[in-house]
Design an enzyme around this catalytic site. Sequence first.
Site, PDB file in Angstrom:
ATOM      1  N   MET A 253      11.465  24.212   1.630  1.00 39.26           N
ATOM      2  CA  MET A 253      10.631  23.418   0.725  1.00 39.26           C
ATOM      3  C   MET A 253      11.473  22.672  -0.312  1.00 39.26           C
ATOM      4  O   MET A 253      11.176  21.523  -0.656  1.00 39.26           O
ATOM      5  CB  MET A 253       9.626  24.325   0.013  1.00 39.26           C
ATOM      6  CG  MET A 253       8.583  23.558  -0.784  1.00 39.26           C
ATOM      7  SD  MET A 253       7.412  24.629  -1.629  1.00 39.26           S
ATOM      8  CE  MET A 253       6.463  25.287  -0.267  1.00 39.26           C
TER       9      MET A 253
ATOM     10  N   LYS B 211       0.837  -1.207   0.000  1.00 39.55           N
ATOM     11  CA  LYS B 211       0.000   0.000   0.000  1.00 39.55           C
ATOM     12  C   LYS B 211       0.875   1.262   0.000  1.00 39.55           C
ATOM     13  O   LYS B 211       2.087   1.178   0.259  1.00 39.55           O
ATOM     14  CB  LYS B 211      -0.886  -0.016   1.253  1.00 39.55           C
ATOM     15  CG  LYS B 211      -0.079   0.072   2.558  1.00 39.55           C
ATOM     16  CD  LYS B 211      -0.922  -0.225   3.786  1.00 39.55           C
ATOM     17  CE  LYS B 211      -0.070  -0.132   5.049  1.00 39.55           C
ATOM     18  NZ  LYS B 211      -0.823  -0.571   6.242  1.00 39.55           N
TER      19      LYS B 211
ATOM     20  N   TYR C 267      15.920  30.081   6.966  1.00 41.10           N
ATOM     21  CA  TYR C 267      14.838  30.896   7.520  1.00 41.10           C
ATOM     22  C   TYR C 267      14.878  30.972   9.045  1.00 41.10           C
ATOM     23  O   TYR C 267      15.040  29.953   9.715  1.00 41.10           O
ATOM     24  CB  TYR C 267      13.483  30.321   7.111  1.00 41.10           C
ATOM     25  CG  TYR C 267      13.191  30.426   5.636  1.00 41.10           C
ATOM     26  CD1 TYR C 267      13.299  31.635   4.961  1.00 41.10           C
ATOM     27  CD2 TYR C 267      12.789  29.297   4.924  1.00 41.10           C
ATOM     28  CE1 TYR C 267      13.009  31.723   3.606  1.00 41.10           C
ATOM     29  CE2 TYR C 267      12.484  29.372   3.571  1.00 41.10           C
ATOM     30  CZ  TYR C 267      12.605  30.591   2.916  1.00 41.10           C
ATOM     31  OH  TYR C 267      12.317  30.664   1.579  1.00 41.10           O
TER      32      TYR C 267
ATOM     33  N   ARG D  44     -10.083   0.417  15.289  1.00 40.23           N
ATOM     34  CA  ARG D  44      -9.927   1.163  14.051  1.00 40.23           C
ATOM     35  C   ARG D  44     -10.884   0.538  13.055  1.00 40.23           C
ATOM     36  O   ARG D  44     -12.089   0.606  13.233  1.00 40.23           O
ATOM     37  CB  ARG D  44      -8.450   1.107  13.611  1.00 40.23           C
ATOM     38  CG  ARG D  44      -8.038   2.189  12.651  1.00 40.23           C
ATOM     39  CD  ARG D  44      -6.559   2.125  12.302  1.00 40.23           C
ATOM     40  NE  ARG D  44      -6.204   0.940  11.524  1.00 40.23           N
ATOM     41  CZ  ARG D  44      -4.978   0.684  11.052  1.00 40.23           C
ATOM     42  NH1 ARG D  44      -3.973   1.524  11.295  1.00 40.23           N
ATOM     43  NH2 ARG D  44      -4.732  -0.411  10.354  1.00 40.23           N
TER      44      ARG D  44
HETATM   45  C1  LIG Z   1      -0.025  -1.593   6.833  1.00 39.47           C
HETATM   46  C2  LIG Z   1      -0.617  -2.843   7.316  1.00 39.47           C
HETATM   47  C3  LIG Z   1       0.174  -3.983   7.546  1.00 39.47           C
HETATM   48  C4  LIG Z   1       1.683  -3.971   7.470  1.00 39.47           C
HETATM   49  O1  LIG Z   1       2.187  -3.483   8.684  1.00 39.47           O
HETATM   50  P1  LIG Z   1       3.763  -3.465   8.980  1.00 39.47           P
HETATM   51  O2  LIG Z   1       3.858  -3.000  10.363  1.00 39.47           O
HETATM   52  O3  LIG Z   1       4.348  -2.497   8.000  1.00 39.47           O
HETATM   53  O4  LIG Z   1       4.249  -4.842   8.758  1.00 39.47           O
HETATM   54  C5  LIG Z   1      -0.458  -5.172   7.877  1.00 39.47           C
HETATM   55  N1  LIG Z   1      -1.795  -5.223   8.008  1.00 39.47           N
HETATM   56  C6  LIG Z   1      -2.585  -4.135   7.837  1.00 39.47           C
HETATM   57  C7  LIG Z   1      -4.042  -4.251   8.028  1.00 39.47           C
HETATM   58  C8  LIG Z   1      -2.028  -2.914   7.501  1.00 39.47           C
HETATM   59  O5  LIG Z   1      -2.817  -1.843   7.354  1.00 39.47           O
END
Ligand SMILES: *Cc1c(COP(=O)(O)O)cnc(C)c1O
Length: 386
Positions: A324, A44, A276, A142
């Site tokens: 930036m 992802k 800055y 969640r």
């Molecule tokens: C992102 C995610 C993972 C991977 O987690 P890591 O800590 O990067 O191994 C696994 N399961 C779900 C549901 C996630 O959202």
Amino acid sequence: MVGAPPSTHAEVVVDLGALRHNVRRLRELVWKGSPTGQVMVVVKADGYGHGMVPVARAARSAGAEWLGVATCAEALALRAAGDAGRVLCWLAAPGTDFAPLVEAGVDVTASSLDQLEEIVRGAREAGEVGRVQLKVDTGLSRNGAPRSEWLALVTAARSAQDDGAVRVTGVWSHFACSDEPEHPANAAQQEAFEEALALAEDAGLEPEVRHLSNSAGALLHPRARYDLVRVGIAAYGFSPAPDVVTTEQLGLVPAMTVRGTVVLTKELAAGAGVSYGHTFVAEEPIRVALVPMGYGDGIPRHASNTAEVLVNGVRGRVVGRICMDQFVVAAPETHAGDEVVLFGPGSHGEPTATDWARWCGTIDYEIVTRMGGRQTRVWVGEEGDE
Ligand SMILES: *Cc1c(COP(=O)(O)O)cnc(C)c1O
């Protein structure tokens, strides 16, 4: 590390050989030769900033049975890129049209009764059996169905399966504190997960895969491996719990290097303020180098005055605020055109993303995932290159 002289001012170099090494190493660490244990590599968020499609290909060639993504669009992008293996996605807003996902043979996740209904509708529309996994919230609070909905969810899933609309391929959940092995939430979540599995079984469901563990769960909670582990950060070469076990101890290799070219150097007199707000003022004459990357490229502004980089092979500290597009480094022996490495595997004296995370009060996940503004992204170590 990349030996060739820099061809661009700023690059994100992704070593796919390291990625394949990590995936194989993780299988060894987690499954120790068990022929049935499966590995999902989570790709992802553009493969945690490493490039979703090249990472997906590398993961498959290293034997990943599954790829995991958050959104439906990510899953469809994998299919569009030619990936034909098992893919699970787990985050969809109400009103999502699941028909294209069913048609694409993606395993989708139902986190509520309403979502299961939408998936069933999508499967009917597609005229194919939808593959659905049930996600239960065991304490992360969640995503996932709350405990009060579990019975209704497994019952409805069973009846949708009997109707021929879907096949329930998995039951799964996600840890909240798996990077803290002693945290009581881990045992509580696993116990709750067992209850959910028992409910699914009582409803007559026989999921192919039951899974609970992300990288930290996979590596630190052997009892929570079930049929499949979902590894994200560890596949990219980072310990998921650096305070418990280091990346080196795990034998993982960070796959991302961020590097560039010093565009200008100058001598500053004592008393000169830098960048800055003049948050850094030279106490004595210093030589500084200008690095052509900034928060517009994902370099965290929180690293102002704290992070280090490798300039021409020597560590130098960021002085003044990260802007930036650029930042300034104290570097006594440097010239325009020199190589600057912000972070990499750490094998040549450069910092790691884990170092940057510590300097910025965050986690290496965020450091690597946010990279990629105007840097050129380069993939090295393609299979044929070995
Ligand atoms: C992102 C995610 C993972 C991977 O987690 P890591 O800590 O990067 O191994 C696994 N399961 C779900 C549901 C996630 O959202």
